[in-house]
Design a protein around this motif. Structure first.
Motif, PDB file in Angstrom:
ATOM      1  N   LYS A  23       0.862  -1.175   0.000  1.00 54.50           N
ATOM      2  CA  LYS A  23       0.000   0.000   0.000  1.00 54.50           C
ATOM      3  C   LYS A  23       0.898   1.224   0.000  1.00 54.50           C
ATOM      4  N   THR A  24       0.600   2.165  -0.906  1.00 53.29           N
ATOM      5  CA  THR A  24       1.470   3.339  -1.031  1.00 53.29           C
ATOM      6  C   THR A  24       0.788   4.636  -0.638  1.00 53.29           C
ATOM      7  N   HIS A  29      -8.105   3.964   1.460  1.00 54.58           N
ATOM      8  CA  HIS A  29      -8.955   3.888   2.631  1.00 54.58           C
ATOM      9  C   HIS A  29     -10.119   4.867   2.574  1.00 54.58           C
ATOM     10  N   LYS A  30     -10.285   5.568   1.466  1.00 45.96           N
ATOM     11  CA  LYS A  30     -11.393   6.513   1.343  1.00 45.96           C
ATOM     12  C   LYS A  30     -12.687   5.751   1.112  1.00 45.96           C
ATOM     13  N   SER A  31     -13.756   6.280   1.665  1.00 43.11           N
ATOM     14  CA  SER A  31     -15.062   5.661   1.450  1.00 43.11           C
ATOM     15  C   SER A  31     -15.581   6.051   0.067  1.00 43.11           C
ATOM     16  N   HIS A  32     -16.549   5.298  -0.396  1.00 45.44           N
ATOM     17  CA  HIS A  32     -17.161   5.620  -1.685  1.00 45.44           C
ATOM     18  C   HIS A  32     -17.776   7.014  -1.647  1.00 45.44           C
ATOM     19  N   ALA A  33     -18.359   7.369  -0.528  1.00 44.60           N
ATOM     20  CA  ALA A  33     -18.981   8.687  -0.398  1.00 44.60           C
ATOM     21  C   ALA A  33     -17.934   9.794  -0.510  1.00 44.60           C
ATOM     22  N   ASP A  34     -16.750   9.594   0.096  1.00 45.61           N
ATOM     23  CA  ASP A  34     -15.685  10.599   0.008  1.00 45.61           C
ATOM     24  C   ASP A  34     -15.204  10.756  -1.434  1.00 45.61           C
TER      25      ASP A  34
END
Length: 68
Positions: A23-24, A29-34
């Motif tokens: 992981k870079t 880790h962002k939500s779909h909504a974000d």
């Protein structure tokens, strides 16, 4: 991307290749909504742009002179 939570049964002698991708960034880790909120915040058109989205089909069908 395949994430395994249980063993895979393979015949003995089967060749396998494993690729590990670290992981870079935190973007994973962002939500779909974000993500959708970021897209919605983008401008639809730049006022300085000579091309209008309304002319999209005309350009695709070569019914407009080149826009620069």
């Amino acid at each position: 991307m395949l994430r395994l939570m249980q063993p895979i049964e393979l015949p003995e002698g089967t060749s396998v290749e494993i690729i590990v991708i670290p992981k870079t960034s935190d973007s994973q880790h962002k939500s779909h909504a974000d993500i959708l909120a970021e897209i919605a915040a983008l401008p639809l058109e730049d006022n300085a742009d000579k091309f209008s989205g309304r002319e999209h089909d005309k350009v695709l069908l070569c019914q407009m002179p080149n826009v620069s």
